[in-house]
Design a protein around this motif. Structure first.
Motif, short mmCIF file in Angstrom:
data_model
loop_
_atom_site.label_atom_id
_atom_site.label_comp_id
_atom_site.label_asym_id
_atom_site.label_seq_id
_atom_site.Cartn_x
_atom_site.Cartn_y
_atom_site.Cartn_z
N ALA A 1 -47.72 59.65 70.53
CA ALA A 1 -47.78 60.94 71.06
C ALA A 1 -47.56 61.98 69.57
N GLY A 2 -47.99 63.16 69.57
CA GLY A 2 -48.06 64.13 68.88
C GLY A 2 -49.05 63.86 67.65
N ALA A 3 -50.42 63.22 68.01
CA ALA A 3 -51.32 62.99 67.25
C ALA A 3 -52.24 64.30 67.21
N LEU A 4 -51.90 65.26 68.15
CA LEU A 4 -53.03 66.34 68.36
C LEU A 4 -52.65 67.46 67.11
N LEU A 5 -51.67 67.76 66.79
CA LEU A 5 -51.51 68.74 65.98
C LEU A 5 -51.24 68.37 64.46
N PRO A 6 -51.99 68.61 63.40
CA PRO A 6 -51.66 68.30 62.22
C PRO A 6 -50.30 69.01 61.67
N GLU A 7 -49.64 68.33 60.73
CA GLU A 7 -48.33 68.78 60.08
C GLU A 7 -48.58 70.03 59.19
N LEU A 8 -47.94 70.85 59.36
CA LEU A 8 -48.07 71.89 58.59
C LEU A 8 -47.59 71.72 56.79
N PRO A 9 -47.86 72.33 55.89
CA PRO A 9 -47.74 72.08 54.70
C PRO A 9 -46.11 72.57 54.55
N ASP A 10 -45.14 71.66 53.44
CA ASP A 10 -43.85 71.88 53.32
C ASP A 10 -43.65 73.38 53.19
N GLY A 11 -42.46 73.76 54.06
CA GLY A 11 -41.83 75.06 54.01
C GLY A 11 -42.70 76.04 54.46
N ALA A 12 -43.79 75.89 54.97
CA ALA A 12 -44.88 76.98 55.40
C ALA A 12 -44.47 77.75 56.31
N GLY A 13 -44.18 79.02 56.17
CA GLY A 13 -43.95 80.27 57.20
C GLY A 13 -45.33 80.81 57.62
N LEU A 14 -46.22 80.84 56.68
CA LEU A 14 -47.50 81.55 56.87
C LEU A 14 -48.65 80.70 56.35
N VAL A 15 -49.73 80.26 57.07
CA VAL A 15 -50.85 79.74 56.53
C VAL A 15 -51.99 80.45 57.09
N VAL A 16 -52.56 81.04 56.17
CA VAL A 16 -53.91 82.18 56.55
C VAL A 16 -55.09 81.85 55.78
N ASP A 17 -56.06 81.98 56.84
CA ASP A 17 -57.48 82.02 55.89
C ASP A 17 -58.05 83.02 55.10
N GLU A 18 -57.61 84.42 55.71
CA GLU A 18 -57.92 85.61 55.05
C GLU A 18 -56.66 86.19 54.76
N ASN A 19 -56.50 87.54 55.15
CA ASN A 19 -55.40 88.52 54.72
C ASN A 19 -54.08 88.43 55.19
N ILE A 20 -53.28 88.83 54.51
CA ILE A 20 -51.83 88.87 55.08
C ILE A 20 -51.34 90.17 54.92
N THR A 21 -50.91 91.20 55.82
CA THR A 21 -50.35 92.41 55.58
C THR A 21 -49.00 92.52 56.10
N MET A 22 -48.01 92.93 55.23
CA MET A 22 -46.54 93.21 55.70
C MET A 22 -46.24 94.36 55.46
N ASP A 23 -46.15 95.25 56.33
CA ASP A 23 -46.00 96.63 56.44
C ASP A 23 -44.43 97.02 57.10
N GLY A 24 -43.56 96.51 56.38
CA GLY A 24 -42.40 96.57 56.71
C GLY A 24 -41.88 95.21 57.36
N GLY A 25 -40.60 95.10 57.76
CA GLY A 25 -40.05 93.76 58.22
C GLY A 25 -39.59 92.73 57.53
N SER A 26 -39.39 91.51 57.89
CA SER A 26 -38.52 90.46 57.05
C SER A 26 -39.52 89.30 57.23
N PHE A 27 -39.36 88.63 55.98
CA PHE A 27 -40.19 87.52 55.95
C PHE A 27 -39.33 86.19 55.06
N SER A 28 -39.23 85.19 55.38
CA SER A 28 -38.77 84.01 54.66
C SER A 28 -39.62 82.87 54.63
N GLY A 29 -39.72 82.11 53.49
CA GLY A 29 -40.75 80.96 53.53
C GLY A 29 -41.84 80.91 52.52
N ALA A 30 -42.63 80.03 52.61
CA ALA A 30 -43.92 79.84 51.57
C ALA A 30 -45.14 80.36 52.41
#
Length: 483
Positions: free
Chosen positions: A155-184
């Motif tokens: 079981a659980g073989a379908l989804l790969p594990e995320l990198p350690d402590g990752a809150g965001l994994v993005v191929d292109e751009n990240i925009t934070m126009d306000g709000g809160s974020f915690s993580g790598a």
């Protein structure tokens, strides 16, 4: 007298040298003709042997090439398949595509050169690759037996594990126009201005522990640079989010393999005074299910893991629960409407999967809060979760939006080809978990707080698979030339 006889004998021997010479020439001519005939015969035999041998090598090369291509394809199909049935179906389709293929090669000594491939057999008894090579009128045929096996998966073989402590994994751009974020943050972008932060009117609380990147050195842009950013770390390899796209295709193939043919389609219309429980069998197939009640509605699985197919599902209910102890997968082909309610709130997210195969945008909930414990898979459409408290996984092929004040989700949002937006249109949204996307946008009072989400039971196969199996996926025999 004696001298006279001797003279006569000498006169009789005149011309004998010519005879001897002619006899020698005749013998030499015969010998030359014999040598010529042997040489011509040998030359023709050499041509024949050359073509005969070449035909074998062509047949052998064809068998080895098909073996190599087939092995790679079977490994890919195994990776994409969850159940044995879906794997067998996919392998048989691949075998059908290989049957009766002919290949033409450049001429050899003015002779036509061809190869022909055929594959016979079935998954249960094994397959035989039959490869024929032909040079002119010389043909050779070789065979190779191939055995394909299904190895049970954990079981659980379908989804790969995320990198350690990752809150965001993005191929292109990240925009934070306000709000809160915690993580790598893990960025695969190769351009400048990968992370754009614009802190508006005092809003914004960014606790970015680390930024891992593989592209340009200058990745921040905007009005605000986090003061508590410890450091950047350049990594040599990117985190391949295309594996999540493969997961979408795997689920689509798995769903298709569960579908039964020939079932009569029914329509169920259930109003408030009607029966509030639907007993379902595995792979039941309905035209429509329309349910409207101010009470909870129950899907009874009869103690089994079941998949329910329906073209149109409309549920206006106070809540939905699963009875019978099994897992429920609902596959909606065309139209899905769920405006409110609490779904599977007394169960775990692995007990409920909803797969929406339509192409029209899907909105779950509206302006009324919804609690949903389960997994949502949307391969072909945009997804909008307004005022939705979600516990589980969203796996989407397009864009994903979450909005609505006061709601807090514990979820993993996966949109490898799309944009994920939190707190759009002046709203707020709290997500405890992680996001994987092509691009990410967060505004206003939205929050993304990194949290590890258990995906070990993200997708059930529709039947118990038992322990993980062992053995060889493909076994091939040596090439032989049948008599």
């Amino acid at each position: 007298m004696h001298m006279l006889k001797q003279k006569k004998i000498s006169e009789n021997e005149q011309g004998s040298a010519l005879v001897y010479t002619l006899m020698v020439l005749l013998l030499l001519s015969l010998l030359g003709m014999s040598v010529g005939m042997v040489t011509v015969g040998s030359y023709k035999l050499s041509d024949s042997n050359r073509d005969y041998t070449s035909a074998y090598y062509i047949a052998e090369a064809g068998a080895n090439q098909v073996k190599s291509d087939f092995t790679k394809k079977v490994n890919d199909l195994y990776t994409e398949s969850i159940t044995e049935d879906s794997f067998i179906d996919a392998v048989n389709k691949e075998v059908s595509a290989l049957k009766s293929k002919t290949f033409t090669y450049p001429k050899q000594f003015n002779e036509e050169v061809k190869g022909n491939i055929d594959v016979t057999g079935n998954f249960k008894d094994g397959y035989t690759i039959i490869s024929k090579g032909a040079v002119g009128n010389k043909t050779r045929t070789v065979e190779m037996d191939v055995e394909v096996n299904w190895i049970k998966k954990s079981a659980g073989a379908l989804l790969p594990e995320l990198p350690d402590g990752a809150g965001l994994v993005v191929d292109e751009n990240i925009t934070m126009d306000g709000g809160s974020f915690s993580g790598a943050i893990y960025s695969n972008s190769q351009s400048n201005k990968t992370v754009i932060i614009q802190k508006q009117s005092g809003y914004g609380n960014y606790n970015i522990s680390k930024v891992y990147y593989s592209g340009k050195e200058t990745i921040f842009d905007g009005y605000y640079r986090p003061s508590n950013l410890s450091k950047f770390e350049k990594v040599s390899t990117q985190f391949d989010i295309s594996n999540y796209e493969k997961a979408i295709n795997t689920i689509k193939n798995d769903v298709e393999s569960r579908r039964k043919e020939g079932l009569l389609l029914e329509t169920i219309i259930n109003y408030p005074d009607g029966n509030r429980e639907l007993k379902i069998n595995d792979k039941d197939n309905y035209e429509k299910i329309l349910i409207e009640t101010n009470h909870d509605f129950i899907f009874n699985t009869g103690g089994k893991d079941v998949t329910l197919f329906v073209k149109e599902l409309d549920m206006k209910v106070k809540g939905m629960s699963i009875a019978g102890g099994g897992k429920l997968t609902i596959v909606v082909e065309n139209k899905l409407f769920i405006p409110r309610g609490n779904f599977n709130t007394n169960g775990s997210n692995d007990k409920l999967n909803i797969v929406y195969l339509g192409t029209e945008p899907l909105m779950m909930s509206g302006w009324e809060p919804m609690k949903f414990v389960g997994n949502i898979i949307i391969p072909n459409a945009n997804f909008d979760g307004n005022y939705m408290d979600l516990t589980g996984v969203v796996l989407a092929g397009e864009n994903v939006k979450f909005n609505g004040g006061g709601t807090a989700s514990s979820a993993l949002i996966l949109a490898p080809n799309g944009k994920v937006e939190l707190g759009v249109n002046g709203g707020s949204y709290i997500l405890n978990g992680a996001v994987v996307a092509s691009t990410f946008y967060m505004s206003n009072n939205a929050s993304l707080i990194q949290k590890n989400i258990d995906t070990s039971n993200f997708w059930n196969s529709g039947s118990s698979q038992g322990d993980t199996g062992t053995g060889d996926l493909i076994i091939t025999s040596p090439i032989i030339e049948p008599n």
